[in-house]
Design an enzyme around this catalytic site. Structure first.
Site, mmCIF file in Angstrom:
data_model
loop_
_atom_site.group_PDB
_atom_site.id
_atom_site.type_symbol
_atom_site.label_atom_id
_atom_site.label_comp_id
_atom_site.label_asym_id
_atom_site.label_seq_id
_atom_site.Cartn_x
_atom_site.Cartn_y
_atom_site.Cartn_z
ATOM 1 C CB CYS A 275 2.879 -0.169 9.129
ATOM 2 S SG CYS A 275 4.165 0.392 10.277
ATOM 3 C CG HIS A 323 4.533 3.514 7.104
ATOM 4 N ND1 HIS A 323 3.445 3.171 7.873
ATOM 5 C CD2 HIS A 323 4.193 3.206 5.824
ATOM 6 C CE1 HIS A 323 2.477 2.689 7.098
ATOM 7 N NE2 HIS A 323 2.909 2.700 5.850
ATOM 8 C CG HIS A 335 0.698 0.975 3.241
ATOM 9 N ND1 HIS A 335 1.019 2.204 3.784
ATOM 10 C CD2 HIS A 335 -0.269 1.239 2.318
ATOM 11 C CE1 HIS A 335 0.313 3.155 3.208
ATOM 12 N NE2 HIS A 335 -0.484 2.601 2.318
#
Length: 361
Positions: A275, A323, A335
């Site tokens: 990510c 994240h 993402h």
């Protein structure tokens, strides 16, 4: 049209289609259709429903992949520190070599001065000119002695300073080696935990039958859509009207071009990403380097209100900032979700938002 342009166009169309759906508040999503049970033979007892509670399986998978992502952030942070410390050690080694060469040169100068004194019979210049009967030689000698004393003092001071610098460099290098060793151990521990979590998750998923996997995927999708719908129903998107900066546009363009590439922990391109690898590379491509990990992006970059976010901003998720995604407009993000998934478009509200940061504030 070239292959590259066709690929970028396809990715752009995918984003446009996705955000059109994701930006629609109040959208209803159907519950999964129950799978009817069947009998193997006439008269036999019906096949019992799956013994596994898929919701519990999904919750456990979420925990495993979340823990893996936290460990991935720790791994990436240790990797960055290892690179920095390695570079620091190389720089210090260069300074130590240069200092040793400098010290050797100064020692040679001191040796030459001692040899000159020996050639004059061992008497220091002060004694020689004081014993002279020539007044002019006495005057000249006084200046020579003064200059000689200054040169000697300067030489001694330089040698002392150089020796001190060498000692400081050596101590710094030793400290950096200790930090390097600690971060290598931290990397190894994080790597071990990542593999353990992912292996356990993959093992759990492998125990599911195909229909259960399909139902599980549907549960995940519905949970994300439900969360996105609730976020949109707050009316927040009506307030989000920011337009991308030029660098933000470039970052979004890079992220869009990565759609479909696999998630791999610790990866930062060009063929796979995690990510924060995706977001950090996108902004590096836009000419604005950002920290490598989602947690450091949250700590170091400027925080902005959700209502003020604009395409290119980074949305940080979960209480531990484990994240990160890139906001691309109209309530959507791009993402790299987790192992087993690819870089994709999702709703900005599909996960618990911690906050938003702006790399080019």
């Amino acid at each position: 049209m070239g292959t590259g342009k066709r690929g970028l166009l396809t990715a752009a169309v995918t984003v446009v289609c996705a955000v059109t759906v994701l930006a629609a508040p109040g959208t209803a999503f159907a519950a999964p259709t129950p799978t009817p049970s069947t009998s193997a033979t006439p008269g036999a007892s019906p096949t019992p429903p799956p013994s596994k509670d898929l919701q519990k399986v999904r919750d456990k998978l979420d925990r495993l992949y979340h823990d893996a992502e936290v460990a991935t952030d720790a791994y990436n942070a240790a990797e960055e520190r290892t690179k920095e410390q390695s570079a620091r050690i190389v720089a210090l080694a260069k300074k130590i070599v240069e200092g040793q060469q400098r010290l050797e040169k100064l020692k040679n100068q001191a040796g030459a001065a001692a040899a000159a004194q020996y050639r004059t019979g061992g008497l220091p210049p002060t004694a020689q000119f004081l014993l002279s009967d020539d007044p002019q030689q006495f005057i000249d000698g006084a200046g020579t002695v003064l200059n000689g004393q200054r040169a000697t003092n300067k030489l001694i001071a330089e040698m002392t300073r150089t020796q001190k610098d060498l000692q400081d460099y050596a101590e710094d290098a030793s400290a950096q080696w200790q930090k390097l060793d600690a971060n290598r151990k931290a990397k190894a521990a994080a790597k071990k935990k990542i593999k353990q979590q992912i292996t356990e998750a993959e093992k759990l998923e492998s125990q599911l039958e195909q229909k259960e996997k399909e139902r599980l995927a549907k549960l995940e999708q519905e949970a994300a859509y439900k969360s996105q719908t609730e976020w949109l129903d707050t009316g927040i998107l009506k307030e989000v009207k920011g337009k991308a900066s030029e660098q933000g546009r470039q970052a979004v363009e890079f992220a869009t071009a990565q759609l479909g590439k696999p998630y791999v922990w610790g990866a930062e391109g060009p063929d796979s990403f995690d990510c924060s690898g995706l977001t950090s590379q996108a902004w590096a491509k836009a000419g604005r380097p950002v920290p490598r990990t989602s947690q450091e992006q949250w700590k170091q970059l400027k925080h902005v209100d959700i209502k003020d976010m604009r395409p290119g901003d980074l949305v940080i998720y979960f209480d531990d900032a484990s994240h990160v995604a890139m906001y691309v407009g109209d309530g959507a993000i791009i993402h790299a979700p987790r192992p087993g998934r690819t870089v994709t478009v999702a709703g900005a509200g599909s996960m618990p938002i911690l906050g938003v940061v702006r790399p080019d504030a």
